[in-house]
Design a protein around this motif. Structure first.
Motif, mmCIF file in Angstrom:
data_model
loop_
_atom_site.group_PDB
_atom_site.id
_atom_site.type_symbol
_atom_site.label_atom_id
_atom_site.label_comp_id
_atom_site.label_asym_id
_atom_site.label_seq_id
_atom_site.Cartn_x
_atom_site.Cartn_y
_atom_site.Cartn_z
ATOM 1 N N THR A 516 0.846 -1.190 0.000
ATOM 2 C CA THR A 516 0.000 0.000 0.000
ATOM 3 C C THR A 516 0.884 1.243 0.000
ATOM 4 N N TYR A 517 0.593 2.130 -0.951
ATOM 5 C CA TYR A 517 1.331 3.392 -1.052
ATOM 6 C C TYR A 517 0.400 4.559 -0.716
ATOM 7 N N ALA A 518 0.966 5.577 -0.114
ATOM 8 C CA ALA A 518 0.231 6.805 0.185
ATOM 9 C C ALA A 518 0.655 7.856 -0.825
ATOM 10 N N VAL A 519 -0.238 8.182 -1.767
ATOM 11 C CA VAL A 519 0.085 9.187 -2.781
ATOM 12 C C VAL A 519 -0.443 10.538 -2.302
ATOM 13 N N GLU A 520 0.397 11.543 -2.402
ATOM 14 C CA GLU A 520 0.001 12.887 -1.986
ATOM 15 C C GLU A 520 -0.975 13.459 -3.005
ATOM 16 N N LEU A 521 -2.109 13.957 -2.538
ATOM 17 C CA LEU A 521 -3.135 14.486 -3.426
ATOM 18 C C LEU A 521 -2.831 15.933 -3.811
ATOM 19 N N CYS A 522 -3.313 16.288 -4.989
ATOM 20 C CA CYS A 522 -3.086 17.639 -5.482
ATOM 21 C C CYS A 522 -4.176 17.999 -6.478
ATOM 22 N N ASN A 523 -4.249 19.258 -6.858
ATOM 23 C CA ASN A 523 -5.163 19.733 -7.890
ATOM 24 C C ASN A 523 -4.356 20.341 -9.025
ATOM 25 N N ALA A 524 -4.766 20.051 -10.251
ATOM 26 C CA ALA A 524 -4.027 20.526 -11.421
ATOM 27 C C ALA A 524 -3.968 22.046 -11.492
ATOM 28 N N ASP A 525 -4.984 22.719 -10.938
ATOM 29 C CA ASP A 525 -5.005 24.182 -11.020
ATOM 30 C C ASP A 525 -4.182 24.851 -9.918
ATOM 31 N N GLY A 526 -3.544 24.030 -9.103
ATOM 32 C CA GLY A 526 -2.698 24.585 -8.061
ATOM 33 C C GLY A 526 -3.411 24.919 -6.776
ATOM 34 N N SER A 527 -4.711 24.762 -6.738
ATOM 35 C CA SER A 527 -5.460 25.042 -5.508
ATOM 36 C C SER A 527 -5.158 23.976 -4.460
ATOM 37 N N ALA A 528 -5.526 24.285 -3.220
ATOM 38 C CA ALA A 528 -5.235 23.381 -2.110
ATOM 39 C C ALA A 528 -5.979 22.063 -2.284
ATOM 40 N N ALA A 529 -5.261 20.974 -2.081
ATOM 41 C CA ALA A 529 -5.858 19.651 -2.239
ATOM 42 C C ALA A 529 -6.740 19.304 -1.049
ATOM 43 N N THR A 530 -7.719 18.463 -1.306
ATOM 44 C CA THR A 530 -8.558 17.886 -0.263
ATOM 45 C C THR A 530 -8.530 16.370 -0.420
ATOM 46 N N LYS A 531 -9.177 15.685 0.510
ATOM 47 C CA LYS A 531 -9.232 14.226 0.399
ATOM 48 C C LYS A 531 -9.994 13.777 -0.838
ATOM 49 N N ASP A 532 -10.808 14.637 -1.421
ATOM 50 C CA ASP A 532 -11.587 14.281 -2.611
ATOM 51 C C ASP A 532 -10.851 14.579 -3.916
ATOM 52 N N SER A 533 -9.658 15.135 -3.837
ATOM 53 C CA SER A 533 -8.927 15.488 -5.055
ATOM 54 C C SER A 533 -8.624 14.243 -5.883
ATOM 55 N N THR A 534 -8.617 14.429 -7.201
ATOM 56 C CA THR A 534 -8.359 13.301 -8.107
ATOM 57 C C THR A 534 -7.047 13.490 -8.876
ATOM 58 N N GLY A 535 -6.176 14.318 -8.344
ATOM 59 C CA GLY A 535 -4.820 14.430 -8.843
ATOM 60 C C GLY A 535 -3.865 13.978 -7.759
ATOM 61 N N TYR A 536 -2.690 13.465 -8.153
ATOM 62 C CA TYR A 536 -1.710 13.003 -7.178
ATOM 63 C C TYR A 536 -0.307 13.304 -7.701
ATOM 64 N N ARG A 537 0.628 13.411 -6.795
ATOM 65 C CA ARG A 537 1.988 13.743 -7.189
ATOM 66 C C ARG A 537 2.751 12.457 -7.528
ATOM 67 N N TYR A 538 3.224 12.412 -8.767
ATOM 68 C CA TYR A 538 4.083 11.318 -9.193
ATOM 69 C C TYR A 538 5.424 11.901 -9.592
#
Length: 971
Positions: A516-538
Motif C-alpha cells: 500500500t502506497y500513500a500518494v500525496e493528493l493535489c489539484n491541477a489548477d494549483g489550488s489546495a488539495a482535499t481528500k476528494d482530489s483526483t490528482g496526485y503527485r508522481y
C-alpha cells in the motif's frame, strides 16, 4: 535480482445432459428456477418430453476407440477424486427435470459419494482399498472402459470413460490437442466459463441479472483488477513479447483452446443442447432458439485468470487496517509498549509455528526492518474507504453495500450484507485469496516408506461448487503429456496433476506480494488539495488519476425475478495501483493505493504451467522447481516421482527499498518504490529463484497454508503456535519416525486430520490443565469438564457415529466447545486489551473458524475450517499463566491478568455459560438446516453456480481435488 523477463460434437451414449450446471453466480438461479417451474408447468412437461424424445440431443460422434496409454510410469498407483462430478453442463430440460423430479444429469455427481465415504472409511484403509475412495488416474482409457469418443477435428479425439465421463484428449498436432481441450471445456463448463469472464470484467449483473449475489461478486473482483479491453490485450501481447518461444507457443495454445470452445458453442447452439442457463437468463429464447452466446476471446482468459488468481494466488495487502490496529495499541499502551504488544499479536516470524521446511534452513523475506523508513501512518480518525457504487436505481438502490474494511478488513473477515439471499456467501470470494483455501499436502521421502519410493497425498481446496471451478482432463499431444485438473476457461494445460513419471500439486502460499502506497493528493489548477482530489503527485508532478467505470443494468429474466435496476462502479487508478482509501498523513490529504506485483500480469504464469505439462522439460526435482519458479502467483508447489520429493514456493516477490516495512503503508516516493519499478507494465526487480523457500528430499513435507520456512515473514497474523498444519505435522512425523509409510497410511493421516477439531486436539489440553489445577467442585462445571475430557480422549473429532447417522459422537462436547470458544477468548483477552484494541485485533484476525461458523473467511458449509483463529494466542497466554515455556510470548499475560486462580475462574465461568446454551442457539439454522441440527450445520454444501444442486454431506477438512500417488518407476 530477477525482473519479469523471458525467464520468466457431443458424445454418443452421453446423456444430453452434459451441458449445464453452472447458473450465473446469480447462484440464486436455483431458487428462482423453482419459482419459475410453478409458473410454467406446461413448458416443463414439454421440455422434459423433448429431452426423452431426443429432440435436444447432441451431435452424433464418431466410433469409439481407445485413447492409448503413452508412457505411464505409475503402474496404476496414481489415484484422484473431484466431487461432485465431471459433467458441469445441463440443458434447460435437464435443469427443469432436476427441479421437478429430482433427477441428476449423467456424471453430474457420481464422484460425490466416493469422496464423502472417506470420512467414515479411512480408519481401516489399506492400499488395496484405495480404489473405493479414489479413481484410477492412469493415462488413457481402455476400449472396454470407453463410454464414447468424439473428434471435433481430424487431428484430435476426446475419449470419455464410462465410470466418470472424464475427457481424455489426444491430438496428433499441437493445435488439435489444444482445440480439443477447449471443445471439452465447452462440453463440461461452458456456462461457468461465460459466467466467470463476466465476473472478471465486472459485468455479471448485466449478463445474469441483478441478484445480490451477482452484485457482490462483481463488486468484489472488478475493483481488484479493473482492466479495460486494451489492458487485457496488452497482457496477451506482453506474454508473447517477453517470454520468447514459450510465450509465443502459450498464446498460440490459448487461441487454439478458444477456437475449440467456440466450435462447441456454435454446434451446441445449432443443435439446441447448450446450457439451459442461457434460456433462463433470457440470452436465448427457449421456444424459438433466437438469441446467441457471445463468442469467446483470448482476452476472456486474462479476465478469468484475474478471478482465479484473486481467489487463490494473491498475498499481502490490508496495510491500512494493520496501521489502524497498531495505532490503537499505541494509544492504549504508549508507542514503545504498544508496538511491542501489537508485534506479539502480529506473529511475523513466530518461533513456535509449524513450517513446511523444518530442517532450520532460513529464507529471509519481508522481515521487519530495524528502523522502518517511509512510513505513511494515517492521522487518527482520518481514514475513509473509497466509494465504489454510484447512481443506484431500481433494485440496486435497495442492495446493501459491503462492510467498510476499515471496520472489518476484507482480507480476514467476510463481507456482510451483500449476499442476503444466503446462496453464495461473500467470504468465499472476499479479499486476499490466500485467506481462503485449505489446500494441503503430505509427502514422505522414499527413505521412510515401505516401498522405498516416495508417497504423496495432496490437492488444492477450491471450495465446493456446482459445478466445480476445476475440471478433470487428460492432455496428450506434441509437447504435452499430463492428466489432472485445470480451472475451467484456462485449461489449455493441466494445472495440478501428474505427468508421465511425476506428480505435482500446490497450496496457497500468501506471502506478501501486495503493498500500500500513500500518494500525496493535489489539484491541477494549483489550488489546495482535499481528500476528494483526483490528482496526485508522481515524481513531483501533479498527475490526474485514471477514472475507470462499469455501468451495469438489468431487467427481470425467467430465472431472476429481481426488479430492474442499475448502478455505476467507479475506481481511480494511479501508477501505484488502485485507490482503496483516503486519509490525511501529518495533516496532508493522501490516497492509499493497493499495488500487487501480479497486477497487469494475470496470465504470466502460463509459461510455468506449460513447462509442467512438457515431458521434455520436467524430468526430475530440479527441473520441476525451475518450472514452478516461472509461476507468478503465490503458491507452494510440491513434487513426487519414484526417487524424490521436492518443494518450491513461487510468486513474484517484489524487491522492496531498503528499510521499507511492507506491513504498513509507505510514501509514494522514488526512495520507497520497489527496486527498478516501472509503472508502464507494472514491472520491478523480483527476488531470484534461489531466495524462495525450496527443498529436495526432506524426510517429509506438510503444508496447510502454514509458514514456509524460518525468516519468511507471514503476510497475515494467523501463523502462530497452534495452526491447523499441526494436525498434519504431528501425524506425518509419527509415521516417518516409525517408517514403512504407505499410500494408505498417509491417506489415513490426512483423513484423520480432516475430521479433527483443532481447538479440541491442540488447545483443550492446556485449557483443562488450567481448570484441573484445583479440583472442580461445582457439579455442572464438573459435568462439562468430564464431557470435554471424554471427547479429547477419543481424539476430539467431529465425526459421525456411523456412516449416514448424521449425528456426532460426543455431540454435547462438540456443542460446548463451539459455544465456549468465543466466550472464553473474549473473557480472557478483552479486559486486558480494552474494548478498542480488542475490537481492532479481532477485526484483523477472526476469533474462531469452526466448521459450523457462519463467519470467518470460509462462511458456512464450505468445508475449510480452523485456518484463522485465536487458538495460538490462547495457547501462548495460558502457558504463560501456568509458568510453562513459551517462545515468542505475547506482550503481556491476559487471562486473569496473569493470576492462575483468576484465570481458572474465567475459564470455568465461561464454560458453565457455554454448557447452558441450547443447540438451537449454537446452531441457529439457515436455508439448508433446521435450528439445532449440529451435523447439518457443519455439513458441506455445494454452492450452485447453475441449475443443478446436490445434497449436503459429512464435514471433512480436506482438498476438493486430491491425488494419492506412488511412482514405482522413472524414465
Amino acid at each position: 535480482m530477477r525482473s519479469r523477463t523471458p525467464h520468466h460434437g457431443r458424445l454418443v451414449g452421453r446423456s444430453s445432459t452434459h451441458n449445464a450446471r453452472t447458473a450465473s453466480a446469480d447462484t440464486t438461479v436455483s431458487s428462482r428456477v423453482t419459482r419459475t417451474t410453478r409458473r410454467t408447468t406446461t413448458f416443463v412437461a414439454a421440455a422434459v418430453f423433448a429431452l426423452t424424445a431426443g429432440l435436444l440431443s447432441p451431435l452424433a460422434a464418431g466410433t469409439a476407440v481407445a485413447a492409448g496409454d503413452p508412457d505411464d510410469y505409475c503402474d496404476q498407483q496414481c489415484a484422484d477424486i473431484l466431487p461432485p462430478g465431471t459433467n458441469g453442463n445441463a440443458t434447460l430440460a435437464e435443469i427443469l427435470a432436476h427441479k421437478v423430479f429430482g433427477t441428476q444429469p449423467k456424471h453430474a455427481e457420481d464422484q460425490l459419494a466416493t469422496y464423502d465415504s472417506l470420512s467414515s472409511g479411512y480408519p481401516s484403509l489399506t492400499d488395496a482399498q484405495l480404489g473405493n475412495f479414489f479413481d484410477d488416474a492412469s493415462f488413457g482409457v481402455s476400449k472396454a472402459d470407453t463410454e464414447s469418443v468424439t473428434s471435433p477435428r481430424a487431428d484430435v479425439t476426446i475419449t470419455r470413460d464410462k465410470k466418470y465421463g472424464i475427457p481424455h484428449i489426444k491430438g496428433t498436432t499441437r493445435y488439435g490437442t489444444e482445440f480439443g481441450a477447449g471443445y471439452a471445456a465447452g462440453q463440461d463448463r461452458m456456462w461457468l466459463i461465460d459466467l466467470f469472464r463476466h465476473i472478471g470484467r465486472g459485468e455479471l449483473t448485466s449478463f445474469a441479472g441483478g441478484a445480490l449475489a451477482n452484485q457482490g461478486l462483481e463488486q468484489e473482483f472488478w475493483p481488484q483488477a479493473p482492466y479495460t479491453e486494451d489492458d487485457l490485450q496488452k497482457q496477451v501481447d506482453y506474454i508473447r513479447s517477453h517470454n520468447g518461444a514459450r510465450g509465443e507457443q502459450a498464446m498460440d495454445d490459448a487461441q487454439a483452446y478458444i477456437d475449440g470452445l467456440n466450435s462447441y458453442r456454435e454446434k451446441s447452439k445449432k443443435g439446441r443442447y447448450f446450457p439451459g442457463e442461457y434460456d433462463l437468463t433470457g440470452k436465448i429464447d427457449p421456444i424459438t432458439n433466437a438469441g446467441d452466446i457471445e463468442p469467446f476471446k483470448v482476452t476472456d482468459m486474462i479476465a478469468l485468470a484475474s478471478v482465479v488468481g484473486g481467489l487463490f494466488g494473491n498475498g499481502g495487502g490490508g496495510e491500512v487496517d494493520q496501521a489502524l490496529s497498531l495505532l490503537s495499541a499505541q494509544q492504549k499502551y504508549g508507542v514503545e509498549k504498544g508496538t511491542q504488544v501489537w508485534e506479539s499479536f502480529r506473529q511475523r516470524d513466530d518461533p513456535e509455528t509449524v513450517s513446511t521446511i523444518h530442517d532450520g534452513t532460513a529464507f529471509p523475506y519481508a522481515e521487519k526492518p530495524e528502523n522502518a523508513a517511509g512510513l505513511a501512518m494515517p492521522d487518527s480518525g482520518s481514514v475513509t474507504k473509497e466509494p465504489l457504487l454510484f447512481d443506484r436505481t431500481g433494485s440496486a438502490a435497495q442492495a446493501k453495500p459491503a462492510k467498510d474494511p476499515v471496520e472489518a478488513p476484507k482480507s480476514l473477515k467476510p463481507l456482510q450484507g451483500v449476499f442476503d439471499d444466503g446462496v453464495l456467501p461473500a467470504d468465499l470470494f472476499s479479499g486476499d485469496a490466500s485467506k481462503k483455501g485449505m489446500s494441503n499436502a503430505l509427502l514422505v521421502s522414499g527413505r521412510k516408506t515401505a516401498s522405498g519410493h516416495p508417497v504423496a497425498v495432496f490437492g488444492p481446496q477450491t471450495g465446493y461448487f456446482a459445478p466445480q471451478l476445476l475440471m478433470q482432463q487428460e492432455l496428450q499431444g506434441p509437447g504435452i503429456s499430463a492428466r489432472g485438473v485445470s480451472f475451467a476457461g484456462v485449461g489449455m494445460y493441466i494445472q495440478l496433476g501428474r505427468g508421465q513419471d511425476y506428480s505435482w500439486s500446490a497450496t496457497s502460499a500468501g506471502q506478501d506480494i501486495t503493498d500500500t502506497y500513500a500518494v500525496e493528493l493535489c489539484n491541477a489548477d494549483g489550488s489546495a488539495a482535499t481528500k476528494d482530489s483526483t490528482g496526485y503527485r508522481y515524481h513531483g508532478t501533479c498527475t490526474p488519476m485514471e477514472k475507470l467505470e462499469r455501468v451495469n443494468s438489468w431487467n427481470p429474466t425467467l430465472a431472476d425475478s429481481t426488479a430492474k435496476g442499475s448502478y455505476r462502479m467507479r475506481v481511480y487508478r494511479t501508477k501505484y495501483g488502485i485507490v482503496t482509501h483516503r486519509a490525511t498523513v501529518g495533516g496532508k490529504p493522501v490516497a492509499y493505493t493497493s499495488l500487487r506485483s501480479t497486477y497487469r500480469h494475470e496470465a504470466d504464469s502460463i509459461v510455468g504451467f506449460q513447462m509442467l505439462n512438457d515431458p521434455g522439460y520436467v524430468k526430475d526435482a530440479k527441473s520441476f522447481q525451475d518450472a514452478a519458479s516461472h509461476i507468478a502467483y503465490a503458491f507452494n508447489w510440491f513434487y513426487a516421482d519414484s526417487r524424490d520429493i521436492a518443494y518450491y514456493n513461487s510468486g513474484s516477490n517484489p524487491v522492496r527499498a531498503a528499510h521499507v516495512d511492507g506491513t504498513f503503508p509507505v510514501k509514494a516516493e522514488p526512495a520507497y518504490e520497489w527496486k527498478d519499478f516501472d509503472p508502464t507494465d507494472n514491472t520491478s526487480a523480483l527476488t531470484p529463484p534461489e531466495q524462495h523457500p525450496q527443498s529436495v528430499n526432506q524426510d517429509y513435507y506438510v503444508s496447510w497454508n502454514n509458514k514456509q520456512a524460518k525468516g519468511y515473514t507471514a503476510a497475515n497474523p494467523s501463523l502462530g503456535s497452534v495452526h491447523r498444519a499441526d494436525l498434519l505435522d504431528d501425524r506425518v512425523k509419527a509415521l516417518t519416525d516409525k517408517g514403512g509409510v504407505t499410500r494408505a497410511s498417509l491417506t489415513r493421516a490426512m483423513a484423520d486430520a480432516a475430521v479433527a477439531d483443532l481447538r479440541g486436539e491442540d488447545v483443550l489440553p492446556t485449557l483443562l490443565k488450567v481448570i484441573r489445577s484445583r479440583p472442580v467442585t461445582d457439579p455442572q462445571q464438573a459435568a462439562a469438564v468430564q464431557q470435554l475430557e471424554s471427547w479429547l480422549d477419543d481424539g476430539a473429532r467431529r465425526k459421525e457415529t456411523s456412516k449416514g447417522s448424521k449425528a456426532y459422537g460426543h455431540s454435547d462436547a462438540v456443542r460446548i466447545m463451539d459455544a465456549w470458544w468465543p466466550r472464553l477468548v473474549e473473557a480472557e483477552f478483552k479486559p486486558g486489551l480494552g474494548d478498542g484494541l480488542y475490537s481492532s485485533l479481532t477485526a484483523l484476525l477472526t476469533v474462531d473458524e469452526s466448521p459450523s461458523a457462519a463467519h470467518g473467511p470460509t462462511g458456512a458449509h464450505a468445508g475449510s475450517s480452523f485456518q484463522y483463529g485465536w487458538w495460538g494466542y490462547v495457547s501462548k497466554d495460558l502457558r504463560a499463566v501456568l509458568g510453562d515455556k513459551v517462545e515468542g510470548p505475547l506482550g503481556a499475560k491476559y487471562c486473569g491478568a496473569g493470576d492462575l486462580s483468576a484465570c481458572r475462574t474465567t475459564l470455568l465461568t465461561t464454560l458453565a455459560q457455554a454448557a447452558a446454551v441450547p443447540a438451537d442457539q449454537v446452531y441457529p439454522g439457515d436455508d439448508s438446516c433446521k435450528a439445532g441440527d449440529q451435523w447439518c450445520s457443519d455439513a458441506i454444501i455445494h454452492r450452485a453456480l447453475g441449475g443443478i444442486t446436490h445434497a449436503p454431506f459429512q464435514w471433512q477438512n480436506r482438498p476438493t481435488y486430491q491425488q494419492v500417488v506412488e511412482f514405482p518407476r522413472h524414465r
